[in-house]
Design a protein around this motif. Structure first.
Motif, mmCIF file in Angstrom:
data_model
loop_
_atom_site.group_PDB
_atom_site.id
_atom_site.type_symbol
_atom_site.label_atom_id
_atom_site.label_comp_id
_atom_site.label_asym_id
_atom_site.label_seq_id
_atom_site.Cartn_x
_atom_site.Cartn_y
_atom_site.Cartn_z
ATOM 1 N N ALA A 134 6.850 -6.230 0.338
ATOM 2 C CA ALA A 134 7.734 -6.536 -0.788
ATOM 3 C C ALA A 134 8.924 -5.586 -0.776
ATOM 4 O O ALA A 134 10.033 -5.974 -1.130
ATOM 5 C CB ALA A 134 6.980 -6.418 -2.107
ATOM 6 N N ALA A 135 8.682 -4.326 -0.361
ATOM 7 C CA ALA A 135 9.767 -3.344 -0.303
ATOM 8 C C ALA A 135 9.389 -2.196 0.615
ATOM 9 O O ALA A 135 8.224 -1.853 0.739
ATOM 10 C CB ALA A 135 10.062 -2.801 -1.700
ATOM 11 N N ARG A 136 10.398 -1.634 1.266
ATOM 12 C CA ARG A 136 10.261 -0.384 2.021
ATOM 13 C C ARG A 136 11.052 0.646 1.240
ATOM 14 O O ARG A 136 12.203 0.404 0.883
ATOM 15 C CB ARG A 136 10.856 -0.511 3.429
ATOM 16 N N VAL A 137 10.420 1.797 0.979
ATOM 17 C CA VAL A 137 11.083 2.787 0.141
ATOM 18 C C VAL A 137 10.977 4.178 0.748
ATOM 19 O O VAL A 137 10.028 4.494 1.463
ATOM 20 C CB VAL A 137 10.488 2.809 -1.291
ATOM 21 N N ASP A 138 11.960 4.984 0.443
ATOM 22 C CA ASP A 138 11.925 6.387 0.817
ATOM 23 C C ASP A 138 10.805 7.043 0.011
ATOM 24 O O ASP A 138 10.636 6.733 -1.172
ATOM 25 C CB ASP A 138 13.281 7.025 0.486
ATOM 26 N N SER A 187 10.566 9.783 -1.448
ATOM 27 C CA SER A 187 11.047 10.457 -2.657
ATOM 28 C C SER A 187 11.363 9.468 -3.780
ATOM 29 O O SER A 187 11.473 9.864 -4.937
ATOM 30 C CB SER A 187 12.283 11.304 -2.344
ATOM 31 N N GLU A 188 11.495 8.191 -3.456
ATOM 32 C CA GLU A 188 11.845 7.168 -4.453
ATOM 33 C C GLU A 188 10.666 6.266 -4.812
ATOM 34 O O GLU A 188 10.778 5.426 -5.699
ATOM 35 C CB GLU A 188 12.991 6.305 -3.922
ATOM 36 N N ALA A 189 9.530 6.424 -4.138
ATOM 37 C CA ALA A 189 8.417 5.486 -4.296
ATOM 38 C C ALA A 189 7.912 5.390 -5.734
ATOM 39 O O ALA A 189 7.729 4.281 -6.256
ATOM 40 C CB ALA A 189 7.270 5.857 -3.358
ATOM 41 N N LEU A 190 7.692 6.507 -6.395
ATOM 42 C CA LEU A 190 7.181 6.457 -7.771
ATOM 43 C C LEU A 190 8.155 5.753 -8.702
ATOM 44 O O LEU A 190 7.747 4.940 -9.542
ATOM 45 C CB LEU A 190 6.875 7.865 -8.286
ATOM 46 N N ASP A 191 9.441 6.041 -8.547
ATOM 47 C CA ASP A 191 10.433 5.384 -9.403
ATOM 48 C C ASP A 191 10.459 3.879 -9.161
ATOM 49 O O ASP A 191 10.530 3.094 -10.108
ATOM 50 C CB ASP A 191 11.824 5.974 -9.167
ATOM 51 N N VAL A 192 10.375 3.462 -7.907
ATOM 52 C CA VAL A 192 10.379 2.026 -7.595
ATOM 53 C C VAL A 192 9.118 1.374 -8.158
ATOM 54 O O VAL A 192 9.191 0.305 -8.782
ATOM 55 C CB VAL A 192 10.496 1.787 -6.074
ATOM 56 N N LEU A 193 7.962 1.999 -7.979
ATOM 57 C CA LEU A 193 6.719 1.434 -8.517
ATOM 58 C C LEU A 193 6.783 1.303 -10.034
ATOM 59 O O LEU A 193 6.309 0.309 -10.600
ATOM 60 C CB LEU A 193 5.515 2.281 -8.096
ATOM 61 N N PHE A 205 1.988 2.203 0.573
ATOM 62 C CA PHE A 205 1.225 2.665 1.733
ATOM 63 C C PHE A 205 2.179 3.351 2.704
ATOM 64 O O PHE A 205 3.351 3.010 2.780
ATOM 65 C CB PHE A 205 0.629 1.477 2.506
ATOM 66 N N GLY A 206 1.641 4.242 3.495
ATOM 67 C CA GLY A 206 2.443 4.821 4.550
ATOM 68 C C GLY A 206 1.857 6.126 5.025
ATOM 69 O O GLY A 206 0.798 6.559 4.571
ATOM 70 N N SER A 207 2.544 6.720 5.939
ATOM 71 C CA SER A 207 2.176 8.050 6.396
ATOM 72 C C SER A 207 3.456 8.862 6.411
ATOM 73 O O SER A 207 4.539 8.341 6.662
ATOM 74 C CB SER A 207 1.529 8.000 7.775
ATOM 75 N N LEU A 208 3.310 10.122 6.118
ATOM 76 C CA LEU A 208 4.474 10.987 6.037
ATOM 77 C C LEU A 208 4.486 11.916 7.237
ATOM 78 O O LEU A 208 3.455 12.493 7.591
ATOM 79 C CB LEU A 208 4.433 11.795 4.745
ATOM 80 N N GLY A 238 10.655 8.841 7.602
ATOM 81 C CA GLY A 238 9.439 8.291 7.042
ATOM 82 C C GLY A 238 9.778 7.341 5.918
ATOM 83 O O GLY A 238 10.835 7.456 5.285
ATOM 84 N N TYR A 239 8.911 6.397 5.696
ATOM 85 C CA TYR A 239 9.093 5.461 4.595
ATOM 86 C C TYR A 239 7.722 4.977 4.154
ATOM 87 O O TYR A 239 6.729 5.120 4.871
ATOM 88 C CB TYR A 239 9.977 4.277 4.998
ATOM 89 N N LEU A 240 7.673 4.420 2.977
ATOM 90 C CA LEU A 240 6.456 3.834 2.449
ATOM 91 C C LEU A 240 6.695 2.345 2.247
ATOM 92 O O LEU A 240 7.824 1.918 2.043
ATOM 93 C CB LEU A 240 6.071 4.490 1.119
ATOM 94 N N VAL A 241 5.613 1.580 2.318
ATOM 95 C CA VAL A 241 5.687 0.134 2.135
ATOM 96 C C VAL A 241 4.959 -0.233 0.850
ATOM 97 O O VAL A 241 3.834 0.209 0.619
ATOM 98 C CB VAL A 241 5.027 -0.603 3.330
ATOM 99 N N ILE A 242 5.614 -1.020 0.021
ATOM 100 C CA ILE A 242 4.964 -1.624 -1.134
ATOM 101 C C ILE A 242 4.611 -3.040 -0.698
ATOM 102 O O ILE A 242 5.501 -3.865 -0.485
ATOM 103 C CB ILE A 242 5.881 -1.632 -2.364
ATOM 104 N N PRO A 243 3.320 -3.323 -0.511
ATOM 105 C CA PRO A 243 2.935 -4.643 -0.011
ATOM 106 C C PRO A 243 3.135 -5.748 -1.048
ATOM 107 O O PRO A 243 3.070 -5.517 -2.256
ATOM 108 C CB PRO A 243 1.446 -4.497 0.314
ATOM 109 N N HIS A 244 3.359 -6.931 -0.533
ATOM 110 C CA HIS A 244 3.459 -8.135 -1.357
ATOM 111 C C HIS A 244 2.101 -8.430 -1.993
ATOM 112 O O HIS A 244 2.028 -8.900 -3.115
ATOM 113 C CB HIS A 244 3.908 -9.289 -0.455
ATOM 114 N N VAL A 245 1.018 -8.100 -1.269
ATOM 115 C CA VAL A 245 -0.346 -8.356 -1.745
ATOM 116 C C VAL A 245 -1.194 -7.111 -1.499
ATOM 117 O O VAL A 245 -1.150 -6.531 -0.420
ATOM 118 C CB VAL A 245 -0.986 -9.537 -0.980
ATOM 119 N N VAL A 246 -1.960 -6.703 -2.520
ATOM 120 C CA VAL A 246 -2.913 -5.602 -2.380
ATOM 121 C C VAL A 246 -4.257 -6.056 -2.928
ATOM 122 O O VAL A 246 -4.323 -6.632 -4.013
ATOM 123 C CB VAL A 246 -2.463 -4.343 -3.152
#
Length: 183
Positions: free
Chosen positions: A38-42, A44-50, A68-71, A79-87
């Motif tokens: 659904a989204a790829r996020v930095d 540092s921005e993941a919590l704000d996007v969620l 999800f992701g690894s740092l 590095g980036y994190l992925v917010i999946p379309h389905v969890v």
């Protein structure tokens, strides 16, 4: 973005949700599996996007959109994190929750059949020289002994190659069968 979390009234295998191209974080059958992006996020921005995701939640906060992701060890490596379309989340209480961003049908997420591992020849090689790994282990050991560190976890990166395609889903199923909670 709009998300919805509902109870999943059927048993699913998180490995089968993640397959070889999804996201998986599981121990002893409890954890998360994600599909699609659904989204790829930095990071540092993941919590704000969620926090900005509008969320209809039947779980009372037990489940919902996650990243999800690894740092990398060094920020300069990116590095980036992925917010999946389905969890799909399985909890310790035995509940299974489905969180979707947009529309999804759980039947469309499950594989048609389980992969069949193929017998093939594999080559396993270190990515970096063994001496570099040993040096890192010794440096970590010495730092713990001096009291500079309390704990050190050192991973050794290996490259696995094969003449045949490697089915990640099959590998994860075999690791679960062999090692249970530690894959």
């Amino acid at each position: 973005m709009h998300a919805r979390t509902t109870s999943l009234e059927r048993d699913v295998d998180l490995n089968d949700i993640a397959r070889g191209d999804g996201y998986l974080f599981v121990r002893d059958g409890i954890g998360f599996a994600g599909r699609q992006v659904a989204a790829r996020v930095d990071p540092s921005e993941a919590l704000d996007v969620l926090r900005t995701i509008d969320h209809d939640d039947e779980s009372n906060g037990e489940a919902g959109p996650i990243a999800f992701g690894s740092l990398p060890f060094l920020e300069s490596d990116g590095g980036y994190l992925v917010i999946p379309h389905v969890v799909v989340r399985k909890t310790e209480s035995g509940r299974t929750w489905l969180t979707t961003i947009g529309d999804a049908n759980i039947d469309d997420l499950l594989p048609l059949s389980r992969p069949t591992p193929t017998s093939s020849r594999f080559v396993v090689e270190p990515v970096r020289p063994v001496e570099r790994y040993r040096s890192a282990v010794e440096a970590a050991r010495d730092a713990v002994r001096r009291g500079d560190l309390v704990k050190a976890v050192i991973a050794r990166e290996l490259m696995v190659t094969s003449e045949d395609p490697i089915d990640v889903h099959a590998v994860l199923l075999r690791l679960r069968a062999s090692f249970g909670s530690s894959y």
